[in-house]
Design a protein around this motif. Structure first.
Motif, PDB file in Angstrom:
ATOM      1  N   GLY A   1       0.795  -1.197  -0.208  1.00 55.05           N
ATOM      2  CA  GLY A   1      -0.043  -0.166  -0.005  1.00 55.05           C
ATOM      3  C   GLY A   1       0.820   1.280   0.039  1.00 55.05           C
ATOM      4  N   ILE A   2       1.733   1.205   0.666  1.00 54.17           N
ATOM      5  CA  ILE A   2       2.648   2.413   0.835  1.00 54.17           C
ATOM      6  C   ILE A   2       3.673   2.732  -0.411  1.00 54.17           C
TER       7      ILE A   2
ATOM      8  N   SER B   1       2.521  -5.287  -7.330  1.00 53.34           N
ATOM      9  CA  SER B   1       2.016  -6.282  -6.667  1.00 53.34           C
ATOM     10  C   SER B   1       2.638  -7.696  -7.121  1.00 53.34           C
ATOM     11  N   THR B   2       2.822  -7.779  -8.599  1.00 53.57           N
ATOM     12  CA  THR B   2       3.266  -8.745  -9.222  1.00 53.57           C
ATOM     13  C   THR B   2       4.563  -9.228  -9.048  1.00 53.57           C
TER      14      THR B   2
ATOM     15  N   CYS C   1      -4.851  -5.069  -2.943  1.00 59.42           N
ATOM     16  CA  CYS C   1      -4.074  -4.121  -1.932  1.00 59.42           C
ATOM     17  C   CYS C   1      -3.558  -3.156  -2.814  1.00 59.42           C
ATOM     18  N   ALA C   2      -2.730  -3.416  -3.753  1.00 59.67           N
ATOM     19  CA  ALA C   2      -2.119  -2.070  -4.525  1.00 59.67           C
ATOM     20  C   ALA C   2      -2.986  -1.436  -5.336  1.00 59.67           C
ATOM     21  N   VAL C   3      -4.139  -1.837  -5.822  1.00 61.73           N
ATOM     22  CA  VAL C   3      -5.084  -1.189  -6.531  1.00 61.73           C
ATOM     23  C   VAL C   3      -5.761  -0.428  -5.638  1.00 61.73           C
TER      24      VAL C   3
ATOM     25  N   PHE D   1     -10.774  -8.328   2.869  1.00 58.54           N
ATOM     26  CA  PHE D   1     -11.247  -7.153   3.068  1.00 58.54           C
ATOM     27  C   PHE D   1     -10.226  -6.377   4.144  1.00 58.54           C
ATOM     28  N   ALA D   2      -9.803  -7.152   4.955  1.00 55.81           N
ATOM     29  CA  ALA D   2      -8.831  -6.497   6.063  1.00 55.81           C
ATOM     30  C   ALA D   2      -7.639  -5.940   5.376  1.00 55.81           C
ATOM     31  N   PRO D   3      -7.006  -6.715   4.794  1.00 58.14           N
ATOM     32  CA  PRO D   3      -5.557  -6.255   3.916  1.00 58.14           C
ATOM     33  C   PRO D   3      -5.751  -5.141   2.981  1.00 58.14           C
ATOM     34  N   ILE D   4      -6.869  -5.314   2.087  1.00 57.84           N
ATOM     35  CA  ILE D   4      -7.128  -3.986   1.333  1.00 57.84           C
ATOM     36  C   ILE D   4      -7.481  -2.919   1.791  1.00 57.84           C
ATOM     37  N   VAL D   5      -8.045  -2.877   3.203  1.00 55.07           N
ATOM     38  CA  VAL D   5      -8.324  -1.583   3.869  1.00 55.07           C
ATOM     39  C   VAL D   5      -7.384  -1.161   4.338  1.00 55.07           C
ATOM     40  N   ILE D   6      -6.245  -1.994   4.747  1.00 57.30           N
ATOM     41  CA  ILE D   6      -5.169  -1.431   5.511  1.00 57.30           C
ATOM     42  C   ILE D   6      -4.308  -0.745   4.252  1.00 57.30           C
TER      43      ILE D   6
END
Length: 561
Positions: A45-46, A164-165, A184-186, A217-222
Motif C-alpha cells: 500500500g505504501i 504487486s506482481t 491491496c495495490a489497486v 477485506f482487512a488487508p485491502i483496507v489497510i
C-alpha cells in the motif's frame, strides 16, 4: 430446571468451549502468518501510494513546464492565451514519444490499463505484464502531460498491479494470495490518487477482484488507508473538488427527474464507450490500409487533438477546471452540451490513437456537464419545485462514471469523497442505479469487461464462462499407453477424422468437439517440425468436466471465504 433444558444448555456450553478452542488454535497456527500478510499489504500500500503520488506530481510538473503555467488547475484558461502552434505541436511531439515507447517495449503497441488488471486477477493468479506495464505507465505520463484527453487512474492501477506482481513472484504467492495483494495495490493507488480511502477499497473489490470475500477485506483496507495517508501528507485533508455551493433536494417532487437523468447518463456513457471502440477500430483499419508504422499512430492522434485544442483547450489533460465549473454551475446550457460532445470526441481520439490514460476522470467531466445541462433545463421548466441545478451536475457526474466503470457502489462513494458533500447521496444513488442498470444491458457489463470481450476474454459472464480458458488439454489428458486411455492406433483414427486438439489448447477450444460428436474422448497431439501430428494423450469428456467443476468449486470457495 427440566432434564431436557439442562441437556440443551450443556450442549450449548460444550459448543462454545469447542469454538473457543478452535479460535485459539487458529490464532496460534495462522495468526503470525496472517499478521505477516497484513504487513506485506501495508508495504504494498505504501509503495503503490507513493507511485500514484509521484505520477500525479510528475504530470503537474510536466504540464506546468510544457504549457508554461504555475497553476495547472487553470490549465485550459492559460492554454487559451498560448500561440496556436504551441497548442498544436505539444500533443504531436507527445504522441511521437508515446509511439516510440509503446512500439519498443510492447508486442502490440497497446497501452495496458484497468482491463488488463481485471484479466490478471481472474486468469493469471493476480499477475500482470511487467515490462509492458512500465512502458504503459510512462507512455500515459507523457500523454496526460502533453495534451492527451484521458485520466490518470488507468495507468496507476496497472502500475500498482506491476508492484504487486513483483512482490507475488518474490514470495511465490499462490492464486488467492496474488489476487489479494493485487487488490491491496489497486486500493492504495486509487486512494492515493483521489484521497478516497473507502472508494479505493471498494473499487479493488468491486471492479478488480469482482467479489467481496471477507478474507480480502482487512488487508485491502489497510493498504487503502496507507495510500490515503500518503496523499494527505502531500496535499492535506482536502477534497478533490472544493465546492461552496451544496445542492438542495426537493425530495419527493424531484426524484423522478433524477431517475430520468440516470437513464440519460446511461445513454451518454454508452455513447462514450462506443465512441472509443469505434475510434479504435477506425484507427486500426486506417493504419492497416495505409501501412502506417505503429509508432506513428499516437502522433496522428496527437495532431488531431492539437487541432481540436486550438478552439477547445478544455480537452487538454484530465479536465478538472471544466469539471469544477460544471459542478458550480458556471457554464450556460449550450456550452455544457458542446463541451460534453467535444470531450467525448477527444477521449475517443486519444484512446483510439493508443496514447494512454484512463476513462474515469473523463467520464466524471462528461457526467458533470451532462448533469448540469439537464439540471438547467429541469429547473428552468419547473423552478418552483426544483432545487439547484448544480445538484444535477453532481448526480450526472456519478451516473456516467458508474455506468462506464460498471461499479455503482464504489463510484457513488468516490463522488461523495471527491466532493465531501454527503447530503447529495440520495440524488446520486438514484441516478447511478438507473444509469448502470441501462448501460450494463447495452455493453458487456462495463467498459473494461467490454474491452476484454473484444479480445475474446470472456469475463463478463462470470467464472463459468472463463474458467475453461484457464485449463489446458495437456494438463487434463490421459497419456497414450495409460491403461485408462485409448491406444495410439485409436488416436490416429480420430486424428484422421479431424478430431484432435493440441496439448497447448484450452478446454474452451476442446469442449465443442464433445458437443458435436458422440465420442468419449479426443486425442491430444504435438505438432512435429515436419508438420506431422503425434498423439501424446487423450482428453476425456468426463475428465474435462471434473477439472471444470474443481475450478468452479475453488473459485466459489475463494469468493465466499
Amino acid at each position: 430446571m427440566t432434564q431436557s433444558t439442562y441437556t440443551v444448555l450443556r450442549n450449548q456450553l460444550n459448543q462454545a468451549i469447542a469454538a473457543i478452542k478452535d479460535a485459539f488454535w487458529v490464532m496460534r497456527r495462522r495468526g503470525p502468518s496472517q499478521i505477516q500478510f497484513w504487513f506485506i499489504a501495508l508495504v504494498i500500500g505504501i509503495a503503490a501510494g507513493f507511485m500514484a503520488l509521484g505520477f500525479r506530481k510528475a504530470i503537474q510538473f510536466l504540464q506546468a513546464y510544457l504549457y508554461d503555467t504555475d497553476n495547472i488547475l487553470l490549465l485550459h484558461s492559460h492554454a487559451e492565451k498560448l500561440p496556436w502552434y504551441m497548442v498544436l505541436i505539444i500533443p504531436i511531439l507527445g504522441g511521437l514519444l508515446v509511439g516510440v515507447i509503446l512500439n519498443r517495449f510492447t508486442d502490440d503497441g497497446r497501452v495496458r490499463s484497468v482491463a488488463d488488471v481485471i484479466e490478471g486477477a481472474a486468469i493469471t493468479d493476480g499477475r500482470v505484464e511487467t515490462k509492458a506495464g512500465i512502458a504503459s505507465f510512462f507512455a500515459s505520463l507523457i500523454t496526460l502531460s502533453s495534451g492527451g484527453s484521458t485520466g490518470r487512474e488507468g495507468p496507476v492501477v496497472h502500475m500498482a498491479g506491476v508492484i504487486s506482481t513483483w512482490v507475488s513472484n518474490r514470495i511465490h504467492a499462490d492464486g488467492i494470495t496474488g489476487r489479494d495483494l493485487l487488490g491491496c495495490a489497486v486500493a492504495a493507488a486509487v486512494s492515493a490518487s483521489f484521497n478516497a480511502p473507502i472508494a479505493g477499497a471498494l473499487f479493488a473489490l468491486e471492479v478488480v477482484l469482482r467479489h467481496f470475500a471477507v478474507h480480502a477485506f482487512a488487508p485491502i483496507v489497510i493498504a487503502s488507508v496507507a495510500g490515503t495517508v500518503i496523499n494527505r501528507l502531500a496535499y492535506g485533508d482536502v477534497t478533490q473538488f472544493a465546492l461552496d455551493t451544496p445542492g438542495s433536494l426537493k425530495f419527493y417532487v424531484e426524484l423522478p427527474a433524477f431517475l430520468i437523468l440516470g437513464l440519460i447518463c446511461g445513454l451518454v456513457a454508452l455513447v462514450l464507450m462506443r465512441s472509443i471502440f469505434f475510434a479504435e477500430d477506425i484507427g486500426t483499419h486506417v493504419q492497416n490500409r495505409l501501412s502506417l508504422p505503429g509508432w506513428l499512430r499516437p502522433a496522428v492522434s496527437g495532431a488531431m487533438l492539437g487541432v481540436l485544442a486550438i478552439w477547445f483547450p478544455h480537452i487538454i489533460g484530465v479536465g478538472y477546471e471544466t469539471t469544477i465549473r460544471a459542478l458550480t454551475g458556471d457554464l450556460v446550457l449550450t456550452t455544457a452540451i458542446l463541451l460534453a460532445v467535444i470531450k467525448t470526441i477527444a477521449v475517443a481520439i486519444t484512446m483510439g490513437g493508443r496514447m494512454g490514460g484512463g476513462v474515469f476522470s473523463p467520464s466524471l467531466m462528461i457526467g458533470a456537464l451532462t448533469g448540469l445541462a439537464f439540471g438547467l433545463i429541469a429547473t428552468g421548466l419547473l423552478p418552483d419545485v426544483s432545487g439547484t441545478h448544480t445538484l444535477y451536475a453532481f448526480a450526472g457526474m456519478g451516473a456516467v462514471a458508474a455506468a462506464v466503470l460498471g461499479a455503482p457502489i464504489s463510484t457513488t462513494l468516490i463522488v461523495f469523497e471527491l466532493t465531501g458533500d454527503w447530503q447529495i447521496g440520495l440524488a446520486v444513488m438514484v441516478s447511478v442505479s438507473m444509469s448502470t442498470a441501462l448501460a450494463s444491458r447495452l455493453v458487456d457489463r462495463s467498459f473494461f469487461l467490454t474491452q476484454l470481450e473484444r479480445r475474446n476474454v470472456h469475463l463478463a459472464a462470470g467464472p463459468q464462462a472463463y474458467l475453461l480458458a484457464m485449463l489446458r488439454a495437456g494438463a487434463v489428458m490421459r497419456p497414450i499407453g495409460d491403461a485408462r486411455s485409448i491406444t495410439a492406433d485409436e488416436a490416429q483414427e480420430l486424428i484422421a477424422r479431424g478430431l484432435c486438439v493440441k496439448a497447448s489448447a484450452t478446454l474452451e477450444a476442446a469442449m465443442p468437439y464433445f458437443d458435436r460428436e458422440d465420442i468419449p474422448c479426443i486425442p491430444v497431439i504435438l505438432l512435429e517440425e515436419d508438420g506431422s501430428e503425434t498423439p501424446i494423450g487423450a482428453l476425456y469428456h468426463v475428465d474435462a468436466l471434473k477439472a471444470y467443476n474443481r475450478a468452479l468449486a475453488a473459485t466459489a470457495a475463494e469468493e465466499h471465504s
